[in-house]
Design an enzyme around this catalytic site. Sequence first.
Site, mmCIF file in Angstrom:
data_model
loop_
_atom_site.group_PDB
_atom_site.id
_atom_site.type_symbol
_atom_site.label_atom_id
_atom_site.label_comp_id
_atom_site.label_asym_id
_atom_site.label_seq_id
_atom_site.Cartn_x
_atom_site.Cartn_y
_atom_site.Cartn_z
ATOM 1 N N GLU A 1 -5.384 -8.195 -1.074
ATOM 2 C CA GLU A 1 -6.388 -7.829 0.467
ATOM 3 C C GLU A 1 -7.623 -7.493 0.046
ATOM 4 O O GLU A 1 -7.879 -6.665 -0.804
ATOM 5 C CB GLU A 1 -5.485 -6.779 1.078
ATOM 6 C CG GLU A 1 -4.197 -7.112 1.798
ATOM 7 C CD GLU A 1 -3.827 -5.861 2.638
ATOM 8 O OE1 GLU A 1 -4.593 -5.407 3.132
ATOM 9 O OE2 GLU A 1 -2.472 -5.688 2.655
ATOM 10 N N GLU B 1 0.730 -1.254 0.175
ATOM 11 C CA GLU B 1 0.132 -0.147 -0.023
ATOM 12 C C GLU B 1 0.797 1.473 0.110
ATOM 13 O O GLU B 1 0.887 2.124 0.984
ATOM 14 C CB GLU B 1 -1.112 0.141 1.293
ATOM 15 C CG GLU B 1 -1.891 -1.046 1.084
ATOM 16 C CD GLU B 1 -3.160 -1.183 2.279
ATOM 17 O OE1 GLU B 1 -2.722 -0.367 3.229
ATOM 18 O OE2 GLU B 1 -4.158 -1.527 2.012
HETATM 19 C C1 BG6 Z 1 -4.285 -2.810 4.908
HETATM 20 C C2 BG6 Z 1 -2.992 -3.109 5.260
HETATM 21 O O1 BG6 Z 1 -4.145 -1.434 5.115
HETATM 22 O O2 BG6 Z 1 -5.521 -3.184 5.456
HETATM 23 C C3 BG6 Z 1 -2.973 -4.379 6.323
HETATM 24 O O3 BG6 Z 1 -2.081 -3.715 4.183
HETATM 25 C C4 BG6 Z 1 -4.051 -4.002 7.281
HETATM 26 O O4 BG6 Z 1 -1.900 -4.525 6.978
HETATM 27 C C5 BG6 Z 1 -5.518 -3.980 6.585
HETATM 28 O O5 BG6 Z 1 -4.125 -4.796 8.375
HETATM 29 C C6 BG6 Z 1 -6.705 -4.171 7.234
HETATM 30 O O6 BG6 Z 1 -6.746 -2.931 7.945
HETATM 31 P P1 BG6 Z 1 -7.098 -2.901 9.791
HETATM 32 O O7 BG6 Z 1 -6.570 -1.665 9.954
HETATM 33 O O8 BG6 Z 1 -8.340 -3.316 9.869
HETATM 34 O O9 BG6 Z 1 -6.080 -4.025 10.321
#
Ligand code: BG6
Length: 476
Positions: A374, A182
């Site tokens: 993701e 990201e």
């Molecule tokens: C993304 C990241 O921003 O979203 C992860 O690459 C992160 O590291 C994921 O954990 C989900 O976000 P969060 O804040 O719910 O953990």
Amino acid sequence: MAESIFPADFLWGGALAANQAEGAYLEGGKGLTTVDMIPHGKDRLAVKLGQEKRFALRDDEFYPSHQAIDFYHRYKEDIALMAEMGFTVLRTSIAWSRIFPNGDEQQPNAQGIAFYRDVFNECKKHGIEPLVTLCHFDVPMHLVREYGSWRNRKMVEFFAHYARTCFEAFDGLVKYWLTFNEINILLHSPFSGAGLVFEKDDNQEQVKYQAAHHELIASAWATKIAHEVNPANQVGCMLAGGNFYPWSCKPQDVWAALEKDRENLFFIDVQARGAYPSYTRRLFKEKGIAIAMEPGDAEILKNTVDFVSFSYYASRCASAEMNEQNTNAANIVKSLKNPHIQASEWGWGIDPLGLRITMNMMYDRYQKPLFLVENGLGAKDEINAQGEINDDYRISYLREHISAMAEAIEDGIPVMGYTSWGCIDLVSASTGEMSKRYGFVYVDRDDRGNGTLARTRKKSFWWYKKVIASNGADLE
Ligand code: BG6
């Protein structure tokens, strides 16, 4: 059951990251990294944003990453669970400070190399392809203290040396690589994203875009090295994705959405197209930014990525009137609340069609294969009296998003694979909570670090196993 529209070699799996899963923060010769300094609780945000300097650990704070879910000691059990679901890919990251504890050494830490070799071998043993991020929200603290992290051009060399070390050490084990997780989050969460801490008189925009330039050079250089070490290596960039919708069809709102999209896509424009986009000339002028470049930088940037990876949790929304008061941050990027979509308990929008829209926009723009690395729903899970976790809400979120991805494939987009986020529960990057869970596997640990760390399969575990076995045809 309908026939699968996913390609036969589509990679199915899940994603995690060293900084949120491994723990063992000082074992195996590892040095401290940025995430190790980010506490749970009220100061978390200020530290993540680089507004509060934390260069030393404090006794009165709790640091969720220090133990995390102890993947460092339990990776064999965890990878076996992923294999049981039928994973063909596992996305994880290497903690830079396990390989180079300070970040500026010449010789790598042998224990760090051995650890990751074991992890990747374990994946291979189960027929799982590792997809490896070199830098996922962790910069060695020594580089932050001594060099100011990515403000400093020297970081490019340190990163290139680290990248080469990894490509050579894991050659034959890893062929799918991502440079920076990201990368656009650098603008929105500068310390957690890139180790940046601001001084009183900083022009923060200048600092951020100069750091971005260094990361972009480092990323392109690493891409070049990866291809030199082994032409079979495939390197991707990684965007915190999600298109901005205009709040209305008022031209000013449409323009605002376009500008917000460009703010994020700027990084991928460089990484996928090999040069600064034309709109940056005016943008930098208006923000008072002058990027220090070195001779040869334009040439290095021509080493573009092989594929474009991205995270997608939610779409975003912008208007000409958006400001601090009427926005909130879903996945760190500020957005207006879209009244046409539902939201999670943490206020992150739920918009599967937005995924199809985002994928179409990105393929139209870059013409490179996409990889959705993701996606998922952060939710609180409950264990019932029978010891089961019936996470139907998660199944429904994933079903809708996988369907949207299938539509995007039908739209003609080449998609390499799908790794849902936090396939095993892990520490939340934004809040530091454990109770914001994404996994198919439950981990017994609470927000203050209590629990046995025992792993339990959730209902979604069995559902995802079916999805993979049917190559995405059976989503029921
Ligand atoms: C993304 C990241 O921003 O979203 C992860 O690459 C992160 O590291 C994921 O954990 C989900 O976000 P969060 O804040 O719910 O953990």
